[in-house]
Motif scaffolding. Structure first.
Motif, PDB file in Angstrom:
ATOM      1  N   LEU A  63     111.953 -16.832  17.316  1.00 13.65           N
ATOM      2  CA  LEU A  63     112.101 -15.967  15.983  1.00 13.65           C
ATOM      3  C   LEU A  63     113.266 -14.936  16.134  1.00 13.65           C
ATOM      4  O   LEU A  63     113.891 -14.533  14.985  1.00 13.65           O
ATOM      5  CB  LEU A  63     110.852 -15.366  15.470  1.00 13.65           C
ATOM      6  N   ALA A  83     115.854 -21.447  13.925  1.00 12.51           N
ATOM      7  CA  ALA A  83     115.349 -20.345  13.149  1.00 12.51           C
ATOM      8  C   ALA A  83     116.532 -19.651  12.490  1.00 12.51           C
ATOM      9  O   ALA A  83     116.381 -19.152  11.253  1.00 12.51           O
ATOM     10  CB  ALA A  83     114.685 -19.413  13.985  1.00 12.51           C
ATOM     11  N   GLY A  88     112.844 -21.861  10.698  1.00  7.54           N
ATOM     12  CA  GLY A  88     111.993 -21.224  11.724  1.00  7.54           C
ATOM     13  C   GLY A  88     110.481 -21.932  11.551  1.00  7.54           C
ATOM     14  O   GLY A  88     110.029 -22.094  12.727  1.00  7.54           O
TER      15      GLY A  88
END
Length: 643
Positions: A63, A83, A88
């Motif tokens: 992330l 992501a 993500g």
């Protein structure tokens, strides 16, 4: 036992999310409680934490682009790219599920191998382990997409930095320059966080945007599960590789993850084979499955021979000895119940940990859509706090900052960082096992062993195939030519590519000269690494000069104003890090963080007043909890205020 297993799982998940701590940190935190428990619950507690660290350490890697552990740095190649494309959820789903399956496959292999592993492990001599580690470094470099030559140079650079400190083959120190701190060498956590974590911070703060390039998580949870099912063969292969790497003492999850990624890239077929490094699900599946399987494999030498297969299991050995349980062949007859408590704890923890991650992932995934300067205010203290835990010396801050600059330069100029890290990780076992091989066998004795010959063919094969293709005119020069900035930012002027390569050449030449003063045993590997590295740098320098001249003729130089603006922003980021280090040196980390965070939020993140007030309180509280209840040591400054 199930209750203590659950406590261990929760502790492992929390520690896994904190960058840099890893399985060793998880076991270290829980070890004091072992003295209060019976053997069964104590083993469940420890194994519960170890089994899930490589599941949750994917969260920050995917992330935010900050590796949760050294082994999770491979997820920056594809998982973090997904992501940034708004996938993500899909990336996290793939990682969690693959990690769970990898752990379960590892447990199955562990269970089956308990009665038969002894003769297999005993058949592996130092020549086989040496060739396997050499193969790990070389294949990672060769599979660096479009950057094979620079990948080899980066791997040798990593091996060179790993030579700093005490030599594993003789009682002398190398490249310490009179520094007491450097006698212990550079810690893996500090190196990984510097090359990947600090470097990513510099790049993302320069962008001043969110980590993700879109504003939605996407609806990828189900897609991630389908990806794992579709590519189930990669899950199985990566898990088997993870177990095999785990059996080898001292190699560890970082090497296993990179090796699994390399085999996934090498064995992929079809039109999408070239997607690795650009958000390919297979590039997430392989390292995630292998990371957890390595820990299961590491239990084999730990339990059967009393040789810790990975750093966390050195502490596990201590816990077993506390209860008078001696690891080795006799454990299978005298303490078989404890063995299967460990096995079943690992299996159950893998499932429960993945389930918890799925439940918590959706709110955590929203972090990738927050403007990065807001996250950076907390990430900077967290990164340096994590790097401090291994040496417990403030000098590590300067090492991390310097390596962060090096990592950013490598990223901008497309020098692959994966071979660098794998070279650093495997340098010590590579040197140690070669020393043993050279002293125990004549060359013609070990070079013609069947397993060694197979690995030599695997090592030489890709190079021969590539050479034949070039001779036939079917190849290209992508292994020699760097294509530009992987950050998506402005390309650097082509003039700087030869400058970077020449700097690497200067480092190798200097290292070769300094290594002449070492003894034969201590100087062998530094001379090899620096000598080969210098030769490859000369070749790369010729290629870069030709590329620069070609670019000048075509008038293809990038916009220098944009490049200069990027340099100014990066210089500003470095000044903020320098300011934080200076404050910590004076006041310590706790007070220094309270001073730094609101100022950074005000001047860089342009946050609202409420955020500037509340945010530092939350960060301070979190650090205080880590210090009080997780036994995390905070740096103390010259002005000690007792906090």
């Amino acid at each position: 036992m199930l209750l203590f297993l659950l406590i261990g799982v929760v502790a492992g998940l929390v520690i896994g999310v904190i960058p840099g701590l890893g399985g060793t940190g998880a076991v270290a935190v829980l070890l004091p409680f072992v003295f209060l428990l019976e053997p069964g619950p104590a083993m469940a507690l420890i194994i519960g934490a170890v089994a899930v660290v490589h599941t949750s350490d994917a969260v920050t890697s995917i992330l935010i682009g900050i590796p949760g552990s050294a082994s999770a740095s491979v997820l920056l190649l594809d998982a973090h790219k997904m992501a940034r494309k708004g996938q993500g959820a899909r990336s996290l789903s793939i990682s969690f599920l693959s990690s769970m399956i990898g752990g379960l496959i590892g447990v199955v292999i562990l269970t089956v191998s308990i009665p038969i592993a002894r003769p297999i492990v005993m058949s592996l001599g130092s020549p086989e382990i040496f060739m396997l580690t050499l193969l790990g470094v070389a294949l990672t470099a060769m599979l660096s997409k479009g950057h094979v030559l620079m990948g080899l140079i980066a791997g040798l650079f990593g091996i060179l930095l790993a030579q700093i400190g005490g030599a594993p083959t003789s009682p002398e120190y190398r490249f310490t320059f009179g520094s007491l701190y450097l006698t212990e060498g550079l810690g893996l956590v500090a190196v990984a966080l510097g090359i990947f974590g600090v470097a990513e911070f510099i790049s993302l703060v320069a962008r001043k945007t969110a980590v993700s390039d879109v504003a939605s998580l996407g609806t990828g949870w189900g897609d991630g599960i389908r990806d794992v099912v579709r590519h189930w063969t990669h899950v199985v292969r990566a898990s088997v590789i993870g177990v095999l790497v785990g059996i080898l003492p001292g190699v560890g999850a970082t090497a296993g993850s990179w090796m699994a990624y390399g085999q996934a890239q090498a064995t992929s077929r079809g039109k999408n084979k070239g997607n690795f490094g650009n958000g390919d699900p297979r590039g997430v599946i392989a390292p995630s499955a292998a990371g957890n399987a390595v820990e299961a494999g590491a239990l084999i030498p730990t339990l059967l021979f009393g040789i810790p297969g990975a750093a966390p299991f050195a502490l596990l050995l201590g816990a077993l000895l506390i209860f008078g349980i001696e690891p080795g062949p006799r454990i299978l007859t005298q303490n078989l119940d404890i063995v299967y408590v460990i096995v079943w704890s690992f299996a159950i923890a893998s499932v429960v940990g993945a389930l918890f991650c799925f439940l918590l992932a959706k709110p955590l995934a929203k972090l990738s859509f927050i403007r990065f300067p807001l996250l950076a205010a907390a990430i900077i203290p967290l990164i340096f706090m994590s790097g401090f835990q291994e040496p417990l010396e403030l000098q590590v801050f300067w090492v991390m900052l310097l390596l962060g600059i090096v990592g950013w330069i490598m990223k901008i100029f497309d020098v692959p960082r994966a071979p660098f890290l794998i070279g650093f990780v495997l340098a010590v076992p590579l040197e140690r096992y070669y020393f043993l091989t050279a002293n125990l066998y004549d060359l013609n004795e070990w070079i013609f062993r069947p397993a060694v010959m197979v690995m030599i063919l695997i090592l030489v094969g890709p190079g021969v195939v590539n050479l034949v293709q070039k001779i036939r005119g079917k190849g290209n020069d992508e292994g020699m030519i760097r294509e530009g900035d992987e950050t998506g930012g402005p390309l650097a002027p082509t003039f700087w590519y030869p400058v970077v390569t020449a700097s690497l050449l200067a480092i190798f030449v200097t290292g070769f000269i300094l290594s002449q003063s070492f003894s034969e045993a201590a100087g062998l590997f530094p001379k090899l690494a620096t000598g080969i590295g210098a030769i490859l740098c000369i070749i790369a320098l010729i290629v870069d000069i030709r590329k620069h001249r070609a670019a000048k003729k075509l008038g293809g130089s990038p916009d220098r104003s944009e490049w200069h603006a990027t340099l100014r922003t990066v210089a500003g980021s470095l000044l903020w890090i320098l300011g934080y280090i200076a404050i910590v040196y004076i006041f310590g980390m706790m007070i220094g963080t309270v001073i730094f965070v609101p100022v950074f939020l005000w001047l860089v993140a342009k946050a609202r007043i409420r955020t500037i007030i509340v945010y530092p309180i939350v960060v301070f509280g979190f650090l205080l909890l880590l210090q009080e209840y997780a036994q995390i040591v905070m740096p103390v400054g010259y002005i000690y205020l007792g906090i």
